[in-house]
Each structure stands twice: as C-alpha cells, then as structure tokens.
Design a protein around this motif. Sequence first.
Motif, mmCIF file in Angstrom:
data_model
loop_
_atom_site.group_PDB
_atom_site.id
_atom_site.type_symbol
_atom_site.label_atom_id
_atom_site.label_comp_id
_atom_site.label_asym_id
_atom_site.label_seq_id
_atom_site.Cartn_x
_atom_site.Cartn_y
_atom_site.Cartn_z
ATOM 1 N N TYR A 1 -0.588 11.102 0.980
ATOM 2 C CA TYR A 1 -0.877 10.728 2.314
ATOM 3 C C TYR A 1 -2.338 9.962 2.507
ATOM 4 N N VAL A 2 -2.444 8.783 3.331
ATOM 5 C CA VAL A 2 -3.630 8.300 3.374
ATOM 6 C C VAL A 2 -3.343 7.810 4.772
ATOM 7 N N SER A 3 -4.707 7.487 5.450
ATOM 8 C CA SER A 3 -4.711 7.047 6.668
ATOM 9 C C SER A 3 -5.743 5.802 6.808
ATOM 10 N N ASN A 4 -5.392 4.841 7.766
ATOM 11 C CA ASN A 4 -6.477 3.807 8.089
ATOM 12 C C ASN A 4 -6.416 3.630 9.411
ATOM 13 N N MET A 5 -6.983 2.498 9.960
ATOM 14 C CA MET A 5 -7.195 2.275 11.370
ATOM 15 C C MET A 5 -5.655 1.886 11.994
ATOM 16 N N LEU A 6 -4.829 1.674 11.395
ATOM 17 C CA LEU A 6 -3.160 1.451 11.706
ATOM 18 C C LEU A 6 -2.625 2.631 11.990
ATOM 19 N N GLY A 7 -2.954 3.820 11.142
ATOM 20 C CA GLY A 7 -1.994 4.962 11.017
ATOM 21 C C GLY A 7 -2.055 5.734 9.766
ATOM 22 N N VAL A 8 -0.749 6.329 9.591
ATOM 23 C CA VAL A 8 -0.633 7.129 8.420
ATOM 24 C C VAL A 8 0.230 6.669 7.545
ATOM 25 N N LEU A 9 0.006 6.812 6.199
ATOM 26 C CA LEU A 9 1.117 6.156 4.946
ATOM 27 C C LEU A 9 1.387 7.253 4.141
ATOM 28 N N ARG A 10 2.415 7.269 3.878
ATOM 29 C CA ARG A 10 3.187 8.152 2.524
ATOM 30 C C ARG A 10 3.496 7.589 1.497
ATOM 31 N N SER A 11 3.282 8.200 0.261
ATOM 32 C CA SER A 11 3.953 7.582 -1.010
ATOM 33 C C SER A 11 4.630 8.887 -1.326
ATOM 34 N N LEU A 12 5.866 8.639 -2.164
ATOM 35 C CA LEU A 12 6.658 9.770 -2.647
ATOM 36 C C LEU A 12 6.807 9.615 -3.956
ATOM 37 N N ASP A 13 6.128 8.381 -4.951
ATOM 38 C CA ASP A 13 6.279 8.296 -6.089
ATOM 39 C C ASP A 13 4.770 8.152 -6.837
ATOM 40 N N GLY A 14 3.836 8.872 -6.383
ATOM 41 C CA GLY A 14 2.522 9.070 -6.738
ATOM 42 C C GLY A 14 1.633 7.712 -6.691
ATOM 43 N N GLY A 15 2.066 6.851 -5.817
ATOM 44 C CA GLY A 15 1.327 5.775 -5.423
ATOM 45 C C GLY A 15 2.007 4.527 -5.715
ATOM 46 N N ASP A 16 3.282 4.538 -6.396
ATOM 47 C CA ASP A 16 3.717 3.088 -6.825
ATOM 48 C C ASP A 16 4.347 2.502 -5.542
#
Length: 368
Positions: A313-328
Amino acid sequence: TWDQIGGRPTGVHVDQQAIAFDPNGHRHVYLANDGGIFASRDNGRLGSWRFASRGMVATHVYVMSVSQTATLCYGGSIQDDFAYAYVGPREWSPLAAGPGQGGGEGGYVEYDPSNHEVIYHDPFASNLLKSADAGATWADLGIDTPADYAEPLAISWHDPDLLLAISVAPDEGLVRSTDGGSTWNKVLDQHFLTTVQLAPSDDHHAYAADALGSVWHSSDRGATWAPLNTNALPDEKVQCLAVDWGDPQRIYVALGQTTGTRVAGVRWLWRGDLVAAGAVTWFDASGSTPAASLPDLPLTALALHPTLDDVIYVSNMLGVLRSLDGGDSWASYDQGLPNAYVSDLDVRPRDRSLFASTMGRGIYRRFI
C-alpha cells in the motif's frame, strides 16, 4: 478603533481562515480557523464565542501511529493543535506533553509496539518526549528529532529499550539507545537523514535513508552501519522505508518530494533484496506498464500487508493505491475515503487493519 475578538488570549483559536456573517442578523458571526468553527451571537464580543463544529470531520493530520497491543489506541500530529490521541471515548484527548507545549504543530507520535501506554512524541518546539502512562506525564529524552513529518524514530518489536532516532540537536546524525531513551550514542554521522526502521522479525537488521536517496544497513541492532549500493535509485528524498514483515533483508523504499526542481517520470517505489554485505539487488516496484504504474507523484507513506508478501500500500496527494503482485501493477484503493490528501499510513497486524490519515478529513481505518 479596533477590538481584538479572537486569538490569544481570547479563548478563540488563532490562525483565522475565514469570517462570515448571518445575512439575517449581523450580530450572528462565524469564524473558521485551525481549531474549527466558532460562533458568536453578540457580534464577536469577548466571552460570547462558542465552539460550533463538533462532529465535523475536518482535521488536518500530518502523521499518525497506531498501537500494536490488544488495546486499540491511535494518535496523530494536528495542524496548529499539537497532537491528539484516541483511547476509546467519543472525543479525542490532547497529548499534554509538558509546560509550554499546548499549541502549535505536534511533530509525530509513536507507540511502543509492546505497550500502548508507552508513547514517544516530539512536539515542534521541544525535545523528544516519552510517556509511560498513556500521555499523562512526560519525560524529556534530551535529543531533538526532525519535525518534518517523516520517520525519525524506530522502536524494536522485541526489545522495547532498543531505540534508533534521527537527531538534529544537540548533535546531528543517527543515535541509538539501549535503555529506552535515557542515554544515547551516535552511531552514524550523517546529515539530512529522513527515516529509520528496525526489521519487525529480527531487530539485528536496521535501515536508514536520507534526502538524497542514500540507504544504510546495520546487522548488529544499529550499533554499526554500512552504505548500500543505491546507484539504481533516483537521487530523490527517501520519504519512508518498510522492512518485510518476515524477511529482515528485504526492504521497500518510497520516494517523496524534494525541495529541488521537480523531475518528471520518477519511479517512486523500489524493492531491495540484500544479497551480500553492502550489496543489494533493486527492483522497480512502481508498475511494469504505464497503464498499471503509480501516478507520477511523490509518495507520502508506505505500508506492507502483514501476511501476504506481494500486497503493498502507498499513499500520495490523491489517495491510497494497492498492489497485489509485488509492485507490478497498481490500482486505486480509495473505497470509503474522501477526496483528500493522504498524509500517512500505518498497519496493525493484530487485526489486519490499515489506517490512513488525511489533511483535512481526519483518520480512516480499513480491514485488509
């Protein structure tokens, strides 16, 4: 002639943002400021103001921390309102951290992973402080850490007396304590450090990074340090580090905004696997295709799923994003969140929940 109607010492919060009059009666007036909304029905006469925004979720939270014990607590640094903690009641409680520390920005808050009543807090205008009674009383630990809302303090998950901290005074660099902060020794003479972490599964391993994209590693609980080869990384500020929950030699590096010229096309998230002393293999975890990559925006925070290795999980000024495959590949993870700048993330493995603090809309929780 002028009369003061708000700000110190009137009881009405300082840092006014807006004023509005009731169109049906000018004696009814509202003030909006860093403390919320205040209302007067007597044209602002001193003593006539009341707090009028209870229930409104509009708090600017710079950074947050959550407890890791059975008792759920969380706290955060608040815009011009010091720091607050939630300990169960409907209202949050201010972290009263000592004489002269009742206002201004609140620095950061960290809970001891083994004891929710042990809290570390560095207010904007004082040294690093420690409370052993959930914030009722505080002790000055004699060092000042950065107040730029990064990650300047690491607490061992296995030994609560082992601390690593980025110090800016009385001496700049990375310092270490083995007695819960009573005494400190300088272990890394380095300027512009931004973040430090101890591996949650094995506190022999620790990592630190700086505003120029450099990363250091320790394999002896932070006593000695060696630089890692970071030639593959952009020369950008390391906003935060995360160490894999089960593998102490795997780290993730999230890059944040620098004060220099904005460079387009930065890859903002990297994974590093240690292969030998000082040697690390870096993998771009920002997305393998343009359509599935992270937005070209600095990251504000980073968190790893406690049991699923490839979930990030990462966040930035737009919200939260998620990766299910190690960042691919990456996708928005904003369901239930307001359209707000997300300032920090924290994970509570005990109940597999993710916390997100926002600038202007308080704190949110999601089970993962």
